[in-house]
Design a protein around this motif. Structure first.
Motif, short mmCIF file in Angstrom:
data_model
loop_
_atom_site.label_atom_id
_atom_site.label_comp_id
_atom_site.label_asym_id
_atom_site.label_seq_id
_atom_site.Cartn_x
_atom_site.Cartn_y
_atom_site.Cartn_z
N LEU A 255 -2.54 3.97 0.93
CA LEU A 255 -1.43 3.60 0.05
C LEU A 255 -0.10 4.16 0.55
CD1 LEU A 255 -2.87 4.08 -3.56
CD2 LEU A 255 -2.27 1.92 -2.47
N LYS A 256 -0.17 5.22 1.35
CA LYS A 256 1.04 5.88 1.85
C LYS A 256 1.51 5.30 3.18
CE LYS A 256 -0.49 10.16 -0.36
NZ LYS A 256 -0.91 11.57 -0.15
N SER A 257 0.83 4.28 3.66
CA SER A 257 1.18 3.68 4.95
C SER A 257 2.57 3.05 4.89
CB SER A 257 0.15 2.61 5.32
OG SER A 257 0.56 1.88 6.46
N GLU A 258 3.21 3.00 6.04
CA GLU A 258 4.51 2.33 6.15
C GLU A 258 4.35 0.84 6.41
OE1 GLU A 258 6.87 4.34 9.03
OE2 GLU A 258 6.93 6.24 7.92
N GLU A 259 3.12 0.40 6.63
CA GLU A 259 2.84 -1.01 6.87
C GLU A 259 2.54 -1.70 5.54
OE1 GLU A 259 3.06 -2.70 9.64
OE2 GLU A 259 3.67 -0.92 10.79
N PRO A 260 3.36 -2.67 5.12
CA PRO A 260 3.14 -3.34 3.83
C PRO A 260 1.74 -3.93 3.67
CG PRO A 260 5.29 -3.92 4.73
CD PRO A 260 4.57 -3.16 5.80
N GLN A 261 1.21 -4.54 4.74
CA GLN A 261 -0.12 -5.15 4.64
C GLN A 261 -1.20 -4.11 4.43
OE1 GLN A 261 -0.77 -8.52 4.44
NE2 GLN A 261 -2.73 -7.70 3.77
N ALA A 262 -1.03 -2.95 5.06
CA ALA A 262 -2.00 -1.87 4.87
C ALA A 262 -2.02 -1.39 3.43
CB ALA A 262 -1.68 -0.71 5.82
N VAL A 263 -0.85 -1.35 2.82
CA VAL A 263 -0.75 -0.94 1.42
C VAL A 263 -1.41 -1.97 0.52
CG1 VAL A 263 0.84 -0.46 -0.48
CG2 VAL A 263 1.33 0.42 1.81
N LEU A 264 -1.14 -3.24 0.78
CA LEU A 264 -1.75 -4.31 -0.01
C LEU A 264 -3.27 -4.29 0.11
CD1 LEU A 264 0.67 -7.31 0.70
CD2 LEU A 264 0.43 -6.03 -1.43
N ASP A 265 -3.78 -4.04 1.33
CA ASP A 265 -5.22 -3.96 1.53
C ASP A 265 -5.82 -2.78 0.77
OD1 ASP A 265 -5.13 -6.16 3.18
OD2 ASP A 265 -5.16 -5.01 5.05
N ALA A 266 -5.09 -1.66 0.75
CA ALA A 266 -5.57 -0.48 0.04
C ALA A 266 -5.63 -0.74 -1.47
CB ALA A 266 -4.67 0.72 0.33
N ILE A 267 -4.61 -1.41 -2.00
CA ILE A 267 -4.60 -1.76 -3.42
C ILE A 267 -5.78 -2.66 -3.75
CG2 ILE A 267 -3.35 -3.05 -5.20
CD1 ILE A 267 -0.74 -2.07 -3.88
N GLU A 268 -6.01 -3.65 -2.91
CA GLU A 268 -7.13 -4.58 -3.12
C GLU A 268 -8.46 -3.83 -3.12
OE1 GLU A 268 -9.46 -7.71 -0.39
OE2 GLU A 268 -7.32 -8.17 -0.61
N ASP A 269 -8.60 -2.87 -2.20
CA ASP A 269 -9.85 -2.11 -2.12
C ASP A 269 -10.07 -1.28 -3.38
OD1 ASP A 269 -10.30 -3.18 0.36
OD2 ASP A 269 -9.66 -1.41 1.48
N ILE A 270 -9.02 -0.66 -3.90
CA ILE A 270 -9.14 0.15 -5.11
C ILE A 270 -9.49 -0.72 -6.31
CG2 ILE A 270 -7.84 1.59 -6.74
CD1 ILE A 270 -6.29 2.68 -4.28
N VAL A 271 -8.82 -1.86 -6.42
CA VAL A 271 -9.10 -2.79 -7.51
C VAL A 271 -10.56 -3.26 -7.45
CG1 VAL A 271 -8.55 -5.07 -8.45
CG2 VAL A 271 -6.71 -3.52 -7.79
N PHE A 272 -11.02 -3.56 -6.24
CA PHE A 272 -12.41 -3.98 -6.04
C PHE A 272 -13.39 -2.94 -6.57
CE2 PHE A 272 -15.82 -3.21 -2.76
CZ PHE A 272 -16.75 -4.11 -3.27
N VAL A 273 -13.17 -1.70 -6.24
CA VAL A 273 -14.09 -0.63 -6.66
C VAL A 273 -14.06 -0.44 -8.17
CG1 VAL A 273 -14.61 1.83 -6.52
CG2 VAL A 273 -13.98 0.59 -4.45
N LEU A 274 -12.88 -0.34 -8.73
CA LEU A 274 -12.78 -0.08 -10.17
C LEU A 274 -13.38 -1.22 -10.98
CD1 LEU A 274 -9.18 1.44 -10.37
CD2 LEU A 274 -11.37 2.65 -10.35
#
Length: 316
Positions: A255-274
């Motif tokens: 989530l702390k990445s400077e790459e926007p796509q990496a942040v979006l992927d991290a959000i998607e992964d967290i949403v998937f788990v929860l």
């Protein structure tokens, strides 16, 4: 204050993944006068039979309140973004005398739970909107206003998430990521079920007033979903087993990445788990299937529909 049946319904976000299906559900219900609120700079279109109400792009409260005057209900079905526009929309609905506001609280988990709050600003923003609705409802009671709210909590968007990879299921490689053994059950809803529940909320306005309603299409485990996929496709799937704790820790770092796509992927992964591990609505006091007159869909039938659509796309 006496409440009249909800007739005039304004939908915001009618062209989105969920909004377009809610619009279809409202039309099929054949008991509402429907309109669509759009930003004046939007290029989106809506059915010619549905009136459009144009407002400035920033959704200023005064302009939106004027535009919503006379509406009985407002449904927010557009992405939360910064959240400010949703707060302004709720305030405008209150000022316009709208009877029922349904915020954009649909999705993977209950945003107000401690675990989601810990992981993503998205859920904290959703909760701020719900708290705004609660505060406006208190004001409404104090001042004799008709304003009320209902939030519809539905779990993962099942058919959409299955088809688009948001549930971490890959049709091309026949691979599914399985969390913590895969036996945890989680409520999940098809887009049509969410639309159906939204319609039922409006039709049962008194019973659903100022509360959260929890709905589902079914309540399977990840292993149940894989079994349904194997049956529908007639072949075994590969399961990639994952421990959710380090997986979430890694996603938080990304989530702390400077790459926007990496942040979006991290959000998607967290949403998937929860949504897979913290979404069994059958155990919640607000489980509202009986209240709304809804019954579970058939998991195997829905999976078969998604598989058929996948195969049809591949044959083009």
């Amino acid at each position: 204050m006496a409440h009249t049946p909800i007739k005039k319904v304004c939908l915001v976000g009618a062209n989105g993944t969920l909004g377009s299906v809610i619009l279809k559900g409202l039309i099929q219900a054949d008991c509402f006068d429907i309109s669509v609120l759009q930003r004046s700079n939007s290029s989106s279109s809506s059915p010619s039979s549905i009136p459009r109400i144009l407002v400035p792009p920033e959704l200023p409260v005064e302009d939106v309140a004027k535009a919503l005057t006379g509406q009985d209900a407002v449904i927010a079905a557009f992405p939360l973004g910064q959240g400010d526009q949703h707060l302004r929309l709720a305030e405008a609905a209150f000022q316009a005398g709208v009877q029922r506001f349904i915020p954009a609280d649909f999705g993977s988990c209950d945003a107000s739970d401690p675990e989601p709050q810990k992981y993503l600003p998205l859920y904290r923003k959703k909760t701020l909107v719900r708290e705004k609705c609660e505060a406006l409802a208190v004001q409404a009671t104090q001042h004799g206003s008709a304003f009320s709210w209902t939030t519809v909590i539905c779990g993962h968007f099942f058919d959409h998430g299955l088809r688009d990879g948001l549930l971490h299921i890959d049709f091309d490689t026949r691979t599914a990521q399985i969390l913590d053994g895969g036996a945890t059950k989680a409520s999940t809803s098809t887009l049509r079920r969410i639309a159906e529940a939204t319609v039922r909320v409006l039709q049962r306005a008194e019973q659903t007033r100022n509360r959260a309603v929890y709905v589902q299409s079914f309540n399977p485990s990840q292993l149940d979903v894989v079994a349904a996929l194997e049956k529908a496709m007639g072949e075994p799937w590969h399961m990639q087993h994952i421990d959710s704790k380090p997986y979430l820790e890694d996603a938080q770092k990304r989530l702390k990445s400077e790459e926007p796509q990496a942040v979006l992927d991290a959000i998607e992964d967290i949403v998937f788990v929860l949504g897979a591990l913290d979404a069994d609505w059958t155990k919640r006091d607000g489980f509202a299937m009986d209240l709304l007159g809804l019954e579970d869909e058939n998991l195997e039938d829905v999976v078969q529909e998604v598989v058929a659509a996948y195969r049809a796309e591949g044959s083009k």
